[in-house]
Design an enzyme around this catalytic site. Structure first.
Site, PDB file in Angstrom:
ATOM      1  N   ASP A  94       4.562  -6.839   9.702  1.00 47.97           N
ATOM      2  CA  ASP A  94       5.632  -6.528  10.650  1.00 47.97           C
ATOM      3  C   ASP A  94       5.594  -7.462  11.855  1.00 47.97           C
ATOM      4  O   ASP A  94       6.630  -7.905  12.340  1.00 47.97           O
ATOM      5  CB  ASP A  94       5.499  -5.080  11.140  1.00 47.97           C
ATOM      6  CG  ASP A  94       5.982  -4.080  10.091  1.00 47.97           C
ATOM      7  OD1 ASP A  94       6.723  -4.482   9.179  1.00 47.97           O
ATOM      8  OD2 ASP A  94       5.597  -2.899  10.198  1.00 47.97           O
ATOM      9  N   ASP A 130       0.316  -3.981  12.431  1.00 46.37           N
ATOM     10  CA  ASP A 130       0.678  -4.368  11.060  1.00 46.37           C
ATOM     11  C   ASP A 130       0.994  -5.866  11.038  1.00 46.37           C
ATOM     12  O   ASP A 130       1.994  -6.315  11.610  1.00 46.37           O
ATOM     13  CB  ASP A 130       1.896  -3.540  10.618  1.00 46.37           C
ATOM     14  CG  ASP A 130       2.285  -3.807   9.167  1.00 46.37           C
ATOM     15  OD1 ASP A 130       2.345  -4.990   8.759  1.00 46.37           O
ATOM     16  OD2 ASP A 130       2.534  -2.832   8.433  1.00 46.37           O
ATOM     17  N   ARG A 182       0.850  -1.202   0.000  1.00 41.83           N
ATOM     18  CA  ARG A 182       0.000   0.000   0.000  1.00 41.83           C
ATOM     19  C   ARG A 182       0.871   1.232   0.000  1.00 41.83           C
ATOM     20  O   ARG A 182       1.734   1.377   0.861  1.00 41.83           O
ATOM     21  CB  ARG A 182      -0.863   0.023   1.269  1.00 41.83           C
ATOM     22  CG  ARG A 182      -2.095  -0.768   1.162  1.00 41.83           C
ATOM     23  CD  ARG A 182      -3.116  -0.412   2.213  1.00 41.83           C
ATOM     24  NE  ARG A 182      -2.603  -0.078   3.532  1.00 41.83           N
ATOM     25  CZ  ARG A 182      -3.372   0.228   4.554  1.00 41.83           C
ATOM     26  NH1 ARG A 182      -4.690   0.253   4.407  1.00 41.83           N
ATOM     27  NH2 ARG A 182      -2.859   0.521   5.714  1.00 41.83           N
ATOM     28  N   THR A 206      -1.346   7.467  -0.506  1.00 43.76           N
ATOM     29  CA  THR A 206      -2.662   7.336  -1.169  1.00 43.76           C
ATOM     30  C   THR A 206      -3.461   6.145  -0.643  1.00 43.76           C
ATOM     31  O   THR A 206      -4.665   6.061  -0.884  1.00 43.76           O
ATOM     32  CB  THR A 206      -2.478   7.122  -2.687  1.00 43.76           C
ATOM     33  OG1 THR A 206      -1.801   5.867  -2.871  1.00 43.76           O
ATOM     34  CG2 THR A 206      -1.658   8.226  -3.325  1.00 43.76           C
TER      35      THR A 206
HETATM   36  C1  PRP Z   1      -1.255  -4.534   4.527  1.00 44.79           C
HETATM   37  C2  PRP Z   1      -2.058  -5.820   4.735  1.00 44.79           C
HETATM   38  C3  PRP Z   1      -2.884  -5.917   3.487  1.00 44.79           C
HETATM   39  C4  PRP Z   1      -3.171  -4.478   3.180  1.00 44.79           C
HETATM   40  C5  PRP Z   1      -4.565  -4.176   3.648  1.00 44.79           C
HETATM   41  O1  PRP Z   1      -0.171  -4.787   3.699  1.00 44.79           O
HETATM   42  O2  PRP Z   1      -1.256  -6.951   4.932  1.00 44.79           O
HETATM   43  O3  PRP Z   1      -2.229  -6.535   2.399  1.00 44.79           O
HETATM   44  O4  PRP Z   1      -2.216  -3.690   3.888  1.00 44.79           O
HETATM   45  O5  PRP Z   1      -4.888  -2.895   3.330  1.00 44.79           O
HETATM   46  P1  PRP Z   1      -6.004  -2.488   2.277  1.00 44.79           P
HETATM   47  O6  PRP Z   1      -7.212  -3.357   2.543  1.00 44.79           O
HETATM   48  O7  PRP Z   1      -6.248  -1.053   2.645  1.00 44.79           O
HETATM   49  O8  PRP Z   1      -5.443  -2.652   0.917  1.00 44.79           O
HETATM   50  P2  PRP Z   1       1.009  -3.745   3.464  1.00 44.79           P
HETATM   51  O9  PRP Z   1       0.745  -2.850   2.318  1.00 44.79           O
HETATM   52  O10 PRP Z   1       1.362  -3.086   4.766  1.00 44.79           O
HETATM   53  O11 PRP Z   1       2.194  -4.691   2.978  1.00 44.79           O
HETATM   54  P3  PRP Z   1       2.988  -5.810   3.776  1.00 44.79           P
HETATM   55  O12 PRP Z   1       2.026  -6.943   4.048  1.00 44.79           O
HETATM   56  O13 PRP Z   1       4.051  -6.199   2.813  1.00 44.79           O
HETATM   57  O14 PRP Z   1       3.522  -5.192   5.042  1.00 44.79           O
END
Ligand code: PRP
Length: 207
Positions: free
Chosen positions: A201, A198, A102, A106
């Site tokens: 993490d 998260d 993400r 944005t």
């Molecule tokens: C987080 C989570 C989802 C997403 C959810 O991933 O694991 O994939 O955000 O958010 P959304 O429903 O608003 O799209 P992140 O982008 O933090 O990546 P990561 O899992 O690699 O840390």
């Protein structure tokens, strides 16, 4: 389409342990595997089977085997932790990774990994991501799978914000959503509240 929120006591108990901020990554990884396994049991109740005959030590039995090819689609990174629990139950499932992160400003998903073959190789796709926040990542992944030609898609997650459920249902009304618990709301930086922080993490020790 269907939104299924688990009511199982083991799911609630284990999810609560995951939320605790002092649960360390090793324990967190164990829990994500266990909760996913339980959720998988509920999410696969309608899989098609076909009759087969097997020889038992005592005679012939008519049994069943899964009739469809299953694909697990973990959304990187956090979806990775959901693969193993399901794989233990369905070792023949194929795993196709989709990499999305993400954009912090944005909140829109940015794609960085996709090695799907040209034609679909499975009949049922289980999209795995512990967090359904805005829903953007799940929607983008399902867009990719539909373009690929996937016939049946289900979404499996652990925590969802009502905003994410709404967005996913609107974008893909044919995709059932299986979730361990629906939380209160999304905060202004796109995190589920009260949530668990998260999920990437917390599994990988990168907080
Ligand atoms: C987080 C989570 C989802 C997403 C959810 O991933 O694991 O994939 O955000 O958010 P959304 O429903 O608003 O799209 P992140 O982008 O933090 O990546 P990561 O899992 O690699 O840390």
């Amino acid at each position: 389409m269907m939104v299924y929120e688990s009511t199982h006591p083991l799911v609630k108990h284990k999810l609560t342990l995951m939320r605790r901020k002092n649960t360390e990554p090793k324990k967190f990884r164990e829990l994500i595997r266990e909760v996913t396994l339980l959720l998988c049991y509920e999410a696969t109740a309608d899989l098609a089977t076909q009759e087969i005959t097997v020889e038992t030590p005592m005679g012939t039995a008519i049994g069943q085997e899964l009739a469809e090819k299953i694909g697990l689609i973990p959304i990187l990174r956090a979806g990775l932790g959901m693969v193993n629990g399901i794989w233990e139950m369905m070792p023949g499932a194929e795993v196709w990774h989709i990499g999305l992160y993400r954009d912090e400003r944005t909140l829109k998903p940015v794609s960085y990994y996709n090695k799907l073959p040209t034609n679909p190789t499975v009949q049922v796709c289980l999209v795995l991501d512990p967090m359904l926040a805005t829903g953007g990542s799940a929607i983008a992944t399902i867009d990719i799978l539909k373009k690929w030609g996937a016939e049946r898609i289900k979404f499996l997650g652990l925590l969802a914000a009502p905003e994410g459920i709404e967005a996913l249902q609107t974008a893909h009304p044919d995709v059932p959503i299986y979730i361990a618990q629906i939380d209160d709301h999304l905060n202004d930086i796109g995190f589920i509240v009260p949530g668990l922080g998260d999920a990437g993490d917390r599994q990988f020790g990168t907080a």
